[in-house]
Design a protein around this motif. Structure first.
Motif, PDB file in Angstrom:
ATOM      1  N   GLU A 229       0.714  -1.097   0.470  1.00  0.00           N
ATOM      2  CA  GLU A 229       0.449   0.080   0.389  1.00  0.00           C
ATOM      3  C   GLU A 229       0.866   0.984  -0.197  1.00  0.00           C
ATOM      4  OE1 GLU A 229      -2.452   3.527   1.331  1.00  0.00           O
ATOM      5  OE2 GLU A 229      -0.207   2.647   2.192  1.00  0.00           O
ATOM      6  N   ILE A 230       2.141   1.208   1.185  1.00  0.00           N
ATOM      7  CA  ILE A 230       2.796   2.476   0.742  1.00  0.00           C
ATOM      8  C   ILE A 230       3.620   2.323  -0.769  1.00  0.00           C
ATOM      9  CG2 ILE A 230       4.883   3.891   2.278  1.00  0.00           C
ATOM     10  CD1 ILE A 230       4.181   1.518   4.272  1.00  0.00           C
ATOM     11  N   ALA A 231       3.817   1.231  -0.981  1.00  0.00           N
ATOM     12  CA  ALA A 231       4.899   1.369  -2.614  1.00  0.00           C
ATOM     13  C   ALA A 231       3.789   1.854  -3.253  1.00  0.00           C
ATOM     14  CB  ALA A 231       5.253   0.204  -2.989  1.00  0.00           C
ATOM     15  N   ALA A 232       2.133   1.550  -3.611  1.00  0.00           N
ATOM     16  CA  ALA A 232       1.333   1.913  -4.383  1.00  0.00           C
ATOM     17  C   ALA A 232       1.327   3.738  -4.518  1.00  0.00           C
ATOM     18  CB  ALA A 232      -0.251   0.940  -4.432  1.00  0.00           C
ATOM     19  N   ARG A 233       0.941   3.916  -3.228  1.00  0.00           N
ATOM     20  CA  ARG A 233       0.863   5.540  -2.958  1.00  0.00           C
ATOM     21  C   ARG A 233       1.714   6.247  -3.205  1.00  0.00           C
ATOM     22  NH1 ARG A 233       1.411   7.346   1.952  1.00  0.00           N
ATOM     23  NH2 ARG A 233       1.952   5.630   3.045  1.00  0.00           N
ATOM     24  N   LEU A 234       3.006   5.745  -2.698  1.00  0.00           N
ATOM     25  CA  LEU A 234       3.871   6.639  -3.256  1.00  0.00           C
ATOM     26  C   LEU A 234       4.709   6.901  -4.446  1.00  0.00           C
ATOM     27  CD1 LEU A 234       5.977   6.556   0.196  1.00  0.00           C
ATOM     28  CD2 LEU A 234       4.082   8.356  -0.566  1.00  0.00           C
TER      29      LEU A 234
ATOM     30  N   MET B 194      -4.117 -12.737   0.465  1.00  0.00           N
ATOM     31  CA  MET B 194      -4.169 -11.970  -0.053  1.00  0.00           C
ATOM     32  C   MET B 194      -5.973 -11.808  -0.238  1.00  0.00           C
ATOM     33  SD  MET B 194      -2.755 -11.553  -3.259  1.00  0.00           S
ATOM     34  CE  MET B 194      -1.925 -12.445  -3.460  1.00  0.00           C
ATOM     35  N   GLN B 195      -6.889 -12.343  -0.412  1.00  0.00           N
ATOM     36  CA  GLN B 195      -8.334 -11.399   0.430  1.00  0.00           C
ATOM     37  C   GLN B 195      -8.144 -10.398   0.687  1.00  0.00           C
ATOM     38  OE1 GLN B 195     -10.893 -14.384   1.519  1.00  0.00           O
ATOM     39  NE2 GLN B 195     -12.876 -13.521   1.022  1.00  0.00           N
ATOM     40  N   ALA B 196      -7.410 -10.120   2.207  1.00  0.00           N
ATOM     41  CA  ALA B 196      -7.507  -9.438   2.830  1.00  0.00           C
ATOM     42  C   ALA B 196      -6.449  -8.201   2.022  1.00  0.00           C
ATOM     43  CB  ALA B 196      -7.131  -9.271   4.543  1.00  0.00           C
ATOM     44  N   ALA B 197      -5.541  -8.721   1.135  1.00  0.00           N
ATOM     45  CA  ALA B 197      -4.498  -7.072   0.362  1.00  0.00           C
ATOM     46  C   ALA B 197      -5.877  -6.750  -0.589  1.00  0.00           C
ATOM     47  CB  ALA B 197      -3.667  -8.477   0.072  1.00  0.00           C
ATOM     48  N   LYS B 198      -5.976  -7.636  -1.146  1.00  0.00           N
ATOM     49  CA  LYS B 198      -7.028  -7.411  -2.300  1.00  0.00           C
ATOM     50  C   LYS B 198      -8.267  -6.324  -2.014  1.00  0.00           C
ATOM     51  CE  LYS B 198      -5.640 -10.950  -5.648  1.00  0.00           C
ATOM     52  NZ  LYS B 198      -6.791 -12.390  -6.170  1.00  0.00           N
ATOM     53  N   ALA B 199      -9.041  -6.850  -0.908  1.00  0.00           N
ATOM     54  CA  ALA B 199      -9.725  -5.640  -0.539  1.00  0.00           C
ATOM     55  C   ALA B 199      -8.807  -4.517   0.062  1.00  0.00           C
ATOM     56  CB  ALA B 199     -10.377  -6.746   0.884  1.00  0.00           C
ATOM     57  N   LYS B 200      -7.683  -4.619   0.942  1.00  0.00           N
ATOM     58  CA  LYS B 200      -7.427  -3.153   1.159  1.00  0.00           C
ATOM     59  C   LYS B 200      -6.427  -2.632   0.087  1.00  0.00           C
ATOM     60  CE  LYS B 200      -4.470  -3.651   5.054  1.00  0.00           C
ATOM     61  NZ  LYS B 200      -3.200  -4.048   6.004  1.00  0.00           N
TER      62      LYS B 200
ATOM     63  N   SER C  68      -8.068  -2.160  -3.031  1.00  0.00           N
ATOM     64  CA  SER C  68      -8.880  -2.090  -4.440  1.00  0.00           C
ATOM     65  C   SER C  68      -8.894  -0.735  -4.728  1.00  0.00           C
ATOM     66  CB  SER C  68     -10.100  -2.829  -3.444  1.00  0.00           C
ATOM     67  OG  SER C  68     -11.302  -1.443  -2.895  1.00  0.00           O
ATOM     68  N   GLY C  69      -8.330  -0.038  -4.349  1.00  0.00           N
ATOM     69  CA  GLY C  69      -8.789   1.630  -4.508  1.00  0.00           C
ATOM     70  C   GLY C  69      -7.152   1.702  -5.696  1.00  0.00           C
TER      71      GLY C  69
END
Length: 207
Positions: free
Chosen positions: A29-34, A50-56, A58-59
């Motif tokens: 999430e940090i990498a995707a945001r920055l 993996m399921q929890a990561a995909k939900a987190k 998703s944006g």
């Protein structure tokens, strides 16, 4: 995680990033945001995580997923950065997995590695966390947070048991440095973190 943000802010933006053993995606999430223009792949063999990561995540449209262990990763293009946080110690043959990570990276690519090396004193870690959380949230707030995180406490006990019986890799700071160097990395920075239980290494893949 703040230190990882600082690391990304202080380096050229990596275009291809893999987060191996990425769990529920905190570092992804940090990498995707920055690094919004980068291609990021989260690698995690556990379906629930993996399921929890995909939900987190998703944006974030720049993230893809591989529900496999590190040895099964498909990485056709040389990565600029591989992230591995508290996952290597639980993998089979961790020294060989370091070699797998090296093969994923282009020469000069970076490895951001945090690994649990010393047997975890669960009581010490619990007392430290409770003290810190109590300072921020008060006694009742700390009790509520600890009750909500009771599954994490169970997992920490399981980790200690697996370390003790040799299922999980334990190492000194010198031993992990030697393994990383043998796998084809130059260590740029290394220090102990998480109250000395873990090691943080920032490494560059050698030609």
């Amino acid at each position: 995680m703040q230190e990882f943000e600082d690391f990304l802010a202080g380096t050229d933006t990596p275009k291809i990033i893999y987060d191996v053993g990425g769990g529920t995606g905190n570092y992804t999430e940090i990498a995707a945001r920055l690094c919004a223009d980068s291609s990021i792949c989260l690698v995690e063999p556990d379906p629930g995580m993996m399921q929890a990561a995909k939900a987190k995540l998703s944006g974030h449209k720049n993230v893809t997923y591989q529900n496999v262990g590190l040895e099964g990763v498909e990485a056709p293009d040389g990565a600029d950065l591989v992230i591995s946080v508290h996952s290597l110690y639980a993998m089979p043959d961790p020294e060989h997995r370091l070699a797998d990570i090296r093969r994923m990276l282009r020469p000069g690519g970076m490895l951001y590695l945090v690994d649990l090396g010393r047997p975890m004193d669960v009581r010490d870690w619990r007392n430290f966390l409770f003290s810190r959380i109590r300072q921020e949230h008060g006694l009742f707030g700390a009790l509520r947070i600890f009750w909500q995180g009771r599954q994490i406490a169970k997992q920490n006990k399981a980790i200690f048991k697996a370390q003790r019986d040799g299922t999980y890799w334990t190492h000194t700071a010198a031993e992990i440095a030697s393994a990383v160097t043998a796998a084809g990395f130059e260590i740029i920075n290394q220090r102990s973190v998480y109250r000395g239980y873990s090691d943080l290494l920032v490494c560059r893949a050698t030609p």
